[in-house]
Each structure stands twice: as C-alpha cells, then as structure tokens.
Design a protein around this motif. Sequence first.
Motif, PDB file in Angstrom:
ATOM      1  N   CYS A 118     -12.206   2.420  -5.989  1.00 15.10           N
ATOM      2  CA  CYS A 118     -11.786   3.565  -5.183  1.00 15.10           C
ATOM      3  C   CYS A 118     -10.304   3.849  -5.436  1.00 15.10           C
ATOM      4  CB  CYS A 118     -11.981   3.278  -3.695  1.00 15.10           C
ATOM      5  SG  CYS A 118     -13.696   3.030  -3.224  1.00 15.10           S
ATOM      6  N   PRO A 119      -9.875   5.102  -5.288  1.00 16.57           N
ATOM      7  CA  PRO A 119      -8.443   5.385  -5.446  1.00 16.57           C
ATOM      8  C   PRO A 119      -7.657   4.876  -4.240  1.00 16.57           C
ATOM      9  CG  PRO A 119      -9.637   7.395  -4.906  1.00 16.57           C
ATOM     10  CD  PRO A 119     -10.654   6.318  -5.075  1.00 16.57           C
ATOM     11  N   VAL A 120      -6.580   4.162  -4.494  1.00 21.47           N
ATOM     12  CA  VAL A 120      -5.738   3.660  -3.412  1.00 21.47           C
ATOM     13  C   VAL A 120      -4.743   4.741  -3.009  1.00 21.47           C
ATOM     14  CG1 VAL A 120      -5.990   1.235  -4.067  1.00 21.47           C
ATOM     15  CG2 VAL A 120      -4.090   2.557  -4.971  1.00 21.47           C
ATOM     16  N   ARG A 121      -4.234   4.609  -1.784  1.00 26.16           N
ATOM     17  CA  ARG A 121      -3.239   5.555  -1.266  1.00 26.16           C
ATOM     18  C   ARG A 121      -1.972   4.787  -0.919  1.00 26.16           C
ATOM     19  NH1 ARG A 121      -7.561   8.208   2.708  1.00 26.16           N
ATOM     20  NH2 ARG A 121      -8.722   9.366   1.155  1.00 26.16           N
ATOM     21  N   HIS A 122      -0.849   5.365  -1.294  1.00 24.75           N
ATOM     22  CA  HIS A 122       0.436   4.741  -0.992  1.00 24.75           C
ATOM     23  C   HIS A 122       0.953   5.271   0.336  1.00 24.75           C
ATOM     24  CE1 HIS A 122       4.862   4.311  -1.220  1.00 24.75           C
ATOM     25  NE2 HIS A 122       4.517   3.119  -1.663  1.00 24.75           N
ATOM     26  N   GLN A 123       1.464   4.372   1.174  1.00 25.61           N
ATOM     27  CA  GLN A 123       2.063   4.770   2.437  1.00 25.61           C
ATOM     28  C   GLN A 123       3.569   4.580   2.326  1.00 25.61           C
ATOM     29  OE1 GLN A 123       1.228   2.404   5.976  1.00 25.61           O
ATOM     30  NE2 GLN A 123       0.918   4.331   7.094  1.00 25.61           N
ATOM     31  N   ASP A 124       4.293   5.699   2.401  1.00 22.40           N
ATOM     32  CA  ASP A 124       5.737   5.654   2.190  1.00 22.40           C
ATOM     33  C   ASP A 124       6.463   4.731   3.161  1.00 22.40           C
ATOM     34  OD1 ASP A 124       5.967   7.308  -0.054  1.00 22.40           O
ATOM     35  OD2 ASP A 124       5.905   9.123   1.176  1.00 22.40           O
ATOM     36  N   GLY A 125       6.130   4.787   4.437  1.00 22.71           N
ATOM     37  CA  GLY A 125       6.861   3.999   5.442  1.00 22.71           C
ATOM     38  C   GLY A 125       6.806   2.502   5.192  1.00 22.71           C
ATOM     39  N   SER A 126       5.630   1.985   4.924  1.00 25.36           N
ATOM     40  CA  SER A 126       5.473   0.541   4.745  1.00 25.36           C
ATOM     41  C   SER A 126       5.603   0.111   3.287  1.00 25.36           C
ATOM     42  CB  SER A 126       4.103   0.099   5.257  1.00 25.36           C
ATOM     43  OG  SER A 126       3.082   0.656   4.445  1.00 25.36           O
ATOM     44  N   GLY A 127       5.418   1.038   2.364  1.00 23.76           N
ATOM     45  CA  GLY A 127       5.442   0.698   0.946  1.00 23.76           C
ATOM     46  C   GLY A 127       4.150   0.046   0.482  1.00 23.76           C
ATOM     47  N   LEU A 128       3.140  -0.008   1.352  1.00 18.60           N
ATOM     48  CA  LEU A 128       1.864  -0.638   1.014  1.00 18.60           C
ATOM     49  C   LEU A 128       0.906   0.370   0.384  1.00 18.60           C
ATOM     50  CD1 LEU A 128       1.298  -2.732   4.268  1.00 18.60           C
ATOM     51  CD2 LEU A 128       2.174  -3.539   2.066  1.00 18.60           C
ATOM     52  N   TYR A 129      -0.061  -0.169  -0.354  1.00 19.61           N
ATOM     53  CA  TYR A 129      -1.135   0.627  -0.944  1.00 19.61           C
ATOM     54  C   TYR A 129      -2.424   0.252  -0.221  1.00 19.61           C
ATOM     55  CZ  TYR A 129       2.232   1.332  -4.675  1.00 19.61           C
ATOM     56  OH  TYR A 129       3.357   1.655  -5.402  1.00 19.61           O
ATOM     57  N   PHE A 130      -3.148   1.262   0.256  1.00 18.41           N
ATOM     58  CA  PHE A 130      -4.378   1.028   1.021  1.00 18.41           C
ATOM     59  C   PHE A 130      -5.576   1.608   0.295  1.00 18.41           C
ATOM     60  CE2 PHE A 130      -0.998   1.073   4.169  1.00 18.41           C
ATOM     61  CZ  PHE A 130      -1.292  -0.047   4.924  1.00 18.41           C
ATOM     62  N   CYS A 131      -6.671   0.862   0.310  1.00 19.60           N
ATOM     63  CA  CYS A 131      -7.937   1.357  -0.218  1.00 19.60           C
ATOM     64  C   CYS A 131      -8.762   1.835   0.972  1.00 19.60           C
ATOM     65  CB  CYS A 131      -8.693   0.271  -0.982  1.00 19.60           C
ATOM     66  SG  CYS A 131     -10.298   0.864  -1.547  1.00 19.60           S
ATOM     67  N   PRO A 132      -9.093   3.124   1.030  1.00 18.62           N
ATOM     68  CA  PRO A 132      -9.819   3.653   2.185  1.00 18.62           C
ATOM     69  C   PRO A 132     -11.294   3.253   2.217  1.00 18.62           C
ATOM     70  CG  PRO A 132      -9.507   5.377   0.559  1.00 18.62           C
ATOM     71  CD  PRO A 132      -8.765   4.168   0.062  1.00 18.62           C
ATOM     72  N   CYS A 133     -11.835   2.770   1.125  1.00 15.25           N
ATOM     73  CA  CYS A 133     -13.274   2.472   1.068  1.00 15.25           C
ATOM     74  C   CYS A 133     -13.648   1.206   1.825  1.00 15.25           C
ATOM     75  CB  CYS A 133     -13.727   2.353  -0.380  1.00 15.25           C
ATOM     76  SG  CYS A 133     -13.528   3.876  -1.308  1.00 15.25           S
ATOM     77  N   HIS A 134     -12.925   0.115   1.590  1.00 14.94           N
ATOM     78  CA  HIS A 134     -13.313  -1.165   2.184  1.00 14.94           C
ATOM     79  C   HIS A 134     -12.134  -1.916   2.803  1.00 14.94           C
ATOM     80  CE1 HIS A 134     -16.434  -0.360  -0.928  1.00 14.94           C
ATOM     81  NE2 HIS A 134     -17.163  -0.502   0.145  1.00 14.94           N
ATOM     82  N   GLY A 135     -11.039  -1.229   3.028  1.00 13.94           N
ATOM     83  CA  GLY A 135      -9.913  -1.844   3.723  1.00 13.94           C
ATOM     84  C   GLY A 135      -9.037  -2.745   2.895  1.00 13.94           C
ATOM     85  N   GLY A 136      -9.023  -2.579   1.597  1.00  5.59           N
ATOM     86  CA  GLY A 136      -8.142  -3.379   0.759  1.00  5.59           C
ATOM     87  C   GLY A 136      -6.695  -2.969   0.957  1.00  5.59           C
ATOM     88  N   VAL A 137      -5.793  -3.954   0.918  1.00  6.13           N
ATOM     89  CA  VAL A 137      -4.368  -3.689   1.078  1.00  6.13           C
ATOM     90  C   VAL A 137      -3.621  -4.407  -0.032  1.00  6.13           C
ATOM     91  CG1 VAL A 137      -2.363  -3.892   2.609  1.00  6.13           C
ATOM     92  CG2 VAL A 137      -4.643  -3.560   3.589  1.00  6.13           C
ATOM     93  N   TYR A 138      -2.667  -3.686  -0.638  1.00  7.12           N
ATOM     94  CA  TYR A 138      -1.804  -4.234  -1.685  1.00  7.12           C
ATOM     95  C   TYR A 138      -0.355  -4.056  -1.233  1.00  7.12           C
ATOM     96  CZ  TYR A 138      -5.968  -3.713  -4.643  1.00  7.12           C
ATOM     97  OH  TYR A 138      -7.231  -3.793  -5.180  1.00  7.12           O
ATOM     98  N   ASN A 139       0.510  -5.011  -1.564  1.00 10.40           N
ATOM     99  CA  ASN A 139       1.912  -4.875  -1.192  1.00 10.40           C
ATOM    100  C   ASN A 139       2.629  -3.923  -2.153  1.00 10.40           C
ATOM    101  OD1 ASN A 139       2.590  -6.349  -3.512  1.00 10.40           O
ATOM    102  ND2 ASN A 139       3.042  -8.232  -2.390  1.00 10.40           N
TER     103      ASN A 139
END
Length: 184
Positions: A118-139
Amino acid sequence: MSAANKKIPSSALSQQHEASRRKLLIWLSLGSGGLAAAAAGYPVARAVLDPAFQQGGKGGWQTVGQQSDFPLGKTVLVTFTRPGARSYSGDIKKDTAYLTRRGGDWLALHNVCMHLGCPVRHQDGSGLYFCPCHGGVYNAEGVNVAGPPRIPLQRLGVRLQGQDVQLEIAAMPLPTLTWPGSSS
C-alpha cells in the motif's frame, strides 16, 4: 482374378471414406482446441512466469526536480518512471517516493509499505510514515516501528547534477509477509 481387377464393395468404400473423414475431423478439433488453449493460456503463463525471469530494470538516474523545489527539512512526494515497466503486463509505469532535504544530505524513501504494497503517507508534524491499509508505521528514517511491516521502506539513491535533483531508480523489491532471510 488379379488384385487390380478385384472390385471393392461400395459399403467398404463408404466405411473407409467415413473413417478418414472422422480422423480428419478429430485432428481438426484437436488442433483448433490446442490453438484456442494456447491463445488463452499464453497471457496467463506470461503474467505468472514473467516476473521470475525479469532481470530488473536497468534503472539509472532520473531528475525529479530542482534543488530549489525542496526546502531544507521538508519532505516532498516526487514522481518517477519505473524502469522496465511494460504496459502489456500491467506494470505500474509511474511511481512515487518521499524526498527529504536534510542538513548535509538527502533521504529518498520509496512510497510503498513493505507489508502488502500500500502507499504510505507522510505526516509532517511527527515526521512518521503511516500505512493506511493495516496500520504500519515507519519512523523518519523509514525504519518500521509498529504494525505488520517487517522490513524498512526501500531507500533510493539521491544526487545533485548542477541544480537537478536525481533519484537512482532500480528494480523495486516486492512487499513481503515473511521476516528477512527466512524461508517461509
């Protein structure tokens, strides 16, 4: 009476003619059925077997923008063309990556979760990358820190050519459900 002078009864000729017609029809049926099966099976076999024989795209460097397009410390989603993509096989020709200009270097992360793609989304505030499909989180470095992904996001090479910012594009790994190095 010689063999040349013998008359073959008409019923025997009719049976012989019927047998040769039956053989011809059987061969025509088998041949056309085989051709139809090959025509239908070729695309399926190609789609299944083609990835196993791919050498991977040649890759190389692709320009994704100018240095001024990437403010220091800001993460930007960029688009590039995937090497070796073929439209007949359904390959994705355009792909994306997140590119961050940092103090002395650059960080480019392929925008695909390594769990199921799935395409991950970057969150500017935290700097984390989130996968919306199954809740994956990358720093911020693309290392998996939560959820089902077991390996980090794919890193891409970055270089400057004058003012052009270029990504090193190569064959992308497939997402995986297994631990790296395991056989299952």
